[in-house]
Write a protein that holds these residues in place. Structure first.
Motif, PDB file in Angstrom:
ATOM      1  N   ILE A   1       3.883   2.403   2.489  1.00 33.49           N
ATOM      2  CA  ILE A   1       4.722   3.557   2.195  1.00 33.49           C
ATOM      3  C   ILE A   1       3.840   4.800   2.278  1.00 33.49           C
ATOM      4  O   ILE A   1       2.764   4.846   1.679  1.00 33.49           O
ATOM      5  N   TYR A   2       4.290   5.789   3.016  1.00 34.80           N
ATOM      6  CA  TYR A   2       3.570   7.057   3.144  1.00 34.80           C
ATOM      7  C   TYR A   2       4.318   8.130   2.349  1.00 34.80           C
ATOM      8  O   TYR A   2       5.515   8.328   2.537  1.00 34.80           O
ATOM      9  N   ALA A   3       3.586   8.805   1.458  1.00 39.18           N
ATOM     10  CA  ALA A   3       4.149   9.901   0.657  1.00 39.18           C
ATOM     11  C   ALA A   3       3.311  11.140   0.952  1.00 39.18           C
ATOM     12  O   ALA A   3       2.126  11.188   0.618  1.00 39.18           O
ATOM     13  N   ASN A   4       3.935  12.150   1.551  1.00 41.20           N
ATOM     14  CA  ASN A   4       3.124  13.234   2.085  1.00 41.20           C
ATOM     15  C   ASN A   4       3.963  14.507   2.261  1.00 41.20           C
ATOM     16  O   ASN A   4       5.159  14.514   2.029  1.00 41.20           O
ATOM     17  N   GLY A   5       3.277  15.589   2.667  1.00 40.77           N
ATOM     18  CA  GLY A   5       3.952  16.817   3.046  1.00 40.77           C
ATOM     19  C   GLY A   5       4.346  17.724   1.897  1.00 40.77           C
ATOM     20  O   GLY A   5       5.356  18.426   1.979  1.00 40.77           O
ATOM     21  N   LEU A   6       3.544  17.776   0.846  1.00 39.14           N
ATOM     22  CA  LEU A   6       3.899  18.617  -0.303  1.00 39.14           C
ATOM     23  C   LEU A   6       3.728  20.115  -0.032  1.00 39.14           C
ATOM     24  O   LEU A   6       4.172  20.929  -0.838  1.00 39.14           O
ATOM     25  N   TYR A   7       3.061  20.470   1.074  1.00 38.75           N
ATOM     26  CA  TYR A   7       2.947  21.880   1.466  1.00 38.75           C
ATOM     27  C   TYR A   7       2.346  22.678   0.315  1.00 38.75           C
ATOM     28  O   TYR A   7       1.345  22.284  -0.274  1.00 38.75           O
ATOM     29  N   ARG A   8       2.947  23.801  -0.073  1.00 40.71           N
ATOM     30  CA  ARG A   8       2.421  24.622  -1.158  1.00 40.71           C
ATOM     31  C   ARG A   8       3.052  24.255  -2.501  1.00 40.71           C
ATOM     32  O   ARG A   8       2.846  24.949  -3.494  1.00 40.71           O
TER      33      ARG A   8
ATOM     34  N   ALA B   1       0.834  -1.193   0.000  1.00 40.25           N
ATOM     35  CA  ALA B   1       0.000   0.000   0.000  1.00 40.25           C
ATOM     36  C   ALA B   1       0.876   1.253   0.000  1.00 40.25           C
ATOM     37  O   ALA B   1       1.936   1.288   0.638  1.00 40.25           O
ATOM     38  N   ILE B   2       0.406   2.285  -0.697  1.00 37.51           N
ATOM     39  CA  ILE B   2       1.102   3.575  -0.749  1.00 37.51           C
ATOM     40  C   ILE B   2       0.083   4.641  -0.369  1.00 37.51           C
ATOM     41  O   ILE B   2      -0.856   4.910  -1.113  1.00 37.51           O
ATOM     42  N   ASP B   3       0.247   5.214   0.791  1.00 38.69           N
ATOM     43  CA  ASP B   3      -0.721   6.145   1.363  1.00 38.69           C
ATOM     44  C   ASP B   3      -0.354   7.572   0.947  1.00 38.69           C
ATOM     45  O   ASP B   3       0.690   8.097   1.327  1.00 38.69           O
ATOM     46  N   CYS B   4      -1.243   8.211   0.168  1.00 37.38           N
ATOM     47  CA  CYS B   4      -1.034   9.581  -0.317  1.00 37.38           C
ATOM     48  C   CYS B   4      -2.224  10.454   0.072  1.00 37.38           C
ATOM     49  O   CYS B   4      -2.683  11.290  -0.717  1.00 37.38           O
ATOM     50  N   ARG B   5      -2.721  10.298   1.281  1.00 32.25           N
ATOM     51  CA  ARG B   5      -3.983  10.925   1.683  1.00 32.25           C
ATOM     52  C   ARG B   5      -3.824  12.311   2.286  1.00 32.25           C
ATOM     53  O   ARG B   5      -4.796  12.870   2.786  1.00 32.25           O
ATOM     54  N   GLY B   6      -2.651  12.876   2.284  1.00 31.43           N
ATOM     55  CA  GLY B   6      -2.500  14.193   2.881  1.00 31.43           C
ATOM     56  C   GLY B   6      -2.800  14.165   4.363  1.00 31.43           C
ATOM     57  O   GLY B   6      -2.370  13.264   5.099  1.00 31.43           O
ATOM     58  N   LEU B   7      -3.557  15.161   4.837  1.00 28.96           N
ATOM     59  CA  LEU B   7      -3.806  15.287   6.277  1.00 28.96           C
ATOM     60  C   LEU B   7      -4.572  14.110   6.858  1.00 28.96           C
ATOM     61  O   LEU B   7      -4.546  13.894   8.072  1.00 28.96           O
ATOM     62  N   SER B   8      -5.255  13.353   6.034  1.00 23.27           N
ATOM     63  CA  SER B   8      -5.994  12.203   6.551  1.00 23.27           C
ATOM     64  C   SER B   8      -5.071  11.123   7.102  1.00 23.27           C
ATOM     65  O   SER B   8      -5.526  10.216   7.807  1.00 23.27           O
ATOM     66  N   ALA B   9      -3.773  11.230   6.818  1.00 23.92           N
ATOM     67  CA  ALA B   9      -2.810  10.233   7.305  1.00 23.92           C
ATOM     68  C   ALA B   9      -2.147  10.652   8.609  1.00 23.92           C
ATOM     69  O   ALA B   9      -1.187  10.023   9.052  1.00 23.92           O
ATOM     70  N   ARG B  10      -2.658  11.700   9.259  1.00 22.90           N
ATOM     71  CA  ARG B  10      -1.986  12.211  10.463  1.00 22.90           C
ATOM     72  C   ARG B  10      -1.968  11.230  11.621  1.00 22.90           C
ATOM     73  O   ARG B  10      -1.137  11.349  12.520  1.00 22.90           O
ATOM     74  N   GLU B  11      -2.866  10.266  11.629  1.00 25.02           N
ATOM     75  CA  GLU B  11      -2.826   9.296  12.726  1.00 25.02           C
ATOM     76  C   GLU B  11      -1.565   8.446  12.674  1.00 25.02           C
ATOM     77  O   GLU B  11      -1.169   7.848  13.690  1.00 25.02           O
ATOM     78  N   TYR B  12      -0.914   8.393  11.514  1.00 25.09           N
ATOM     79  CA  TYR B  12       0.342   7.654  11.368  1.00 25.09           C
ATOM     80  C   TYR B  12       1.551   8.585  11.249  1.00 25.09           C
ATOM     81  O   TYR B  12       2.672   8.178  11.538  1.00 25.09           O
ATOM     82  N   LEU B  13       1.328   9.812  10.778  1.00 18.20           N
ATOM     83  CA  LEU B  13       2.409  10.787  10.592  1.00 18.20           C
ATOM     84  C   LEU B  13       2.183  11.906  11.607  1.00 18.20           C
ATOM     85  O   LEU B  13       1.569  12.930  11.308  1.00 18.20           O
ATOM     86  N   TYR B  14       2.665  11.691  12.815  1.00 23.67           N
ATOM     87  CA  TYR B  14       2.302  12.562  13.934  1.00 23.67           C
ATOM     88  C   TYR B  14       2.858  13.981  13.788  1.00 23.67           C
ATOM     89  O   TYR B  14       2.358  14.914  14.421  1.00 23.67           O
TER      90      TYR B  14
ATOM     91  N   GLU C   1      14.997   8.412   6.402  1.00 22.66           N
ATOM     92  CA  GLU C   1      15.762   7.234   6.832  1.00 22.66           C
ATOM     93  C   GLU C   1      15.530   6.915   8.302  1.00 22.66           C
ATOM     94  O   GLU C   1      15.545   5.749   8.704  1.00 22.66           O
ATOM     95  N   ASP C   2      15.316   7.944   9.129  1.00 20.47           N
ATOM     96  CA  ASP C   2      15.187   7.700  10.557  1.00 20.47           C
ATOM     97  C   ASP C   2      13.895   6.975  10.916  1.00 20.47           C
ATOM     98  O   ASP C   2      13.803   6.338  11.958  1.00 20.47           O
ATOM     99  N   ARG C   3      12.899   7.110  10.033  1.00 19.55           N
ATOM    100  CA  ARG C   3      11.600   6.523  10.355  1.00 19.55           C
ATOM    101  C   ARG C   3      11.187   5.451   9.351  1.00 19.55           C
ATOM    102  O   ARG C   3      10.192   4.790   9.543  1.00 19.55           O
ATOM    103  N   ALA C   4      11.900   5.355   8.221  1.00 23.19           N
ATOM    104  CA  ALA C   4      11.500   4.401   7.184  1.00 23.19           C
ATOM    105  C   ALA C   4      11.873   2.978   7.573  1.00 23.19           C
ATOM    106  O   ALA C   4      12.801   2.753   8.335  1.00 23.19           O
TER     107      ALA C   4
END
Length: 325
Positions: free
Chosen positions: A287-294, A168-181, A322-325
């Protein structure tokens, strides 16, 4: 057969799915909201492919990786390569000099060149022209990626992704905050206006010490106005102050904007990590892909390549945390 399940059909998810598919992978997409639309923050973007301008207040990867975006997007949707024009009122010329010190890839232009580039801009005696920059219509770009994936046989599920997916590749933006604190939301506000009496052919940035404005042409007298980046997670409304300042700045570019028709008001939250750079993290089987900001459209291609490298070859790009992957 390995199937990669991309969760989220915003700009990140569609770019990742496109990159994987073009490398020969089998992909499916899950998004309960269905096709791209107003429910996603990608819908409300400016669509500026402006790595040199963005470098003014961004980290070096935005400049370097963002330059690759123009070619990537041109292969998937219509891209206008007309550059970016930066202007300021006479009293704000110190802001232009500061902008110039923090950026690169521009030429200084005088009043005659400003008028030649954009005849409908009024009263600007000098500017900065970033000739290599480009822009796109973000809504058309999303729809083109979506249609392209469907045409290639990618299954797109209009429902929540089931638990326990492999690859799975999670690209949900803010909806993934429960995993990306450490992910936060940054509020952005924009207007879409129609003003057939003004013809601007490229993105224009008006520098102002309080709220710099950008205006992006959409064709047929329609323009997107944007500027605000507010550290707030209230996406319910645009503030009166923001609307007044957006419209006042447009009026400063050309008084005819005072007669513009407001077509849309958009407010949404951009997902961002503390340094405002995107991250790729592998947590368990996802895999979480996130944080594109503006920088959604500017950095989505690089993010997609990094995800594909990690998923297909276990190669770690600089975006992999690397620290969290």
């Amino acid at each position: 057969m390995t199937v990669y399940s991309v969760i989220g059909a915003g700009v990140a998810g569609l770019a990742v799915a496109t990159e994987l598919t073009e490398r020969g992978a089998t992909v499916e997409i899950y998004d309960p909201a269905g096709p791209p639309g107003p429910h996603g923050c990608s819908w409300w973007a400016g669509g500026m492919l402006a790595p040199w301008c963005e470098y003014e207040n961004a980290e070096e990867p935005v400049l370097r990786l963002g330059q690759e975006a123009i070619v990537w997007w041109a292969a998937h949707t219509e891209v206008t390569r007309a550059g970016t024009l930066v202007v300021a009122s006479k009293r704000d010329l110190p802001d232009m000099r500061r902008f110039a010190r923090r950026t690169e890839g521009f030429v200084e232009v005088d009043r005659a060149r400003v008028a030649a580039l954009e005849p409908d801009l009024h009263g600007f005696g000098q500017g900065l022209f970033f000739e290599e920059e480009a822009h796109l219509d973000p809504r058309k770009a999303l729809q083109d990626l979506y249609r392209g994936l469907k045409d290639k046989g990618v299954t797109i599920h209009k429902r929540i992704a089931p638990s326990g997916l492999q690859n799975a590749i999670d690209c949900r933006g803010l909806s993934a905050r429960e995993y990306l604190y450490d992910l936060r939301g940054v509020k952005g506000e924009m207007l879409v206006i129609r003003c057939p009496d003004v013809e601007i052919t490229r993105p224009v940035r008006l520098l102002h010490p309080r709220m710099p404005l950008y205006i992006v042409p959409r064709g047929e007298g329609i323009y997107m106005l944007g500027a605000t980046m507010i550290e707030s997670e209230d996406s319910s409304r645009i503030t009166a102050r923001s609307m007044l300042e957006l419209l006042s700045a447009a009026y400063a570019l050309n008084p005819a904007f005072g007669e513009a028709e407001v077509l849309e008001i958009g407010v949404d939250l951009r997902p961002a990590f503390p340094d405002n750079l995107p991250r790729i993290r592998r947590l368990g089987r996802t895999i979480y892909a996130n944080g594109l900001y503006r920088h959604g459209y500017l950095l989505a291609p690089a993010l997609a390549r990094g995800v594909a490298d990690l998923a297909l070859h276990n190669t770690h790009s600089e975006m992999v945390d690397e620290d969290r992957a």
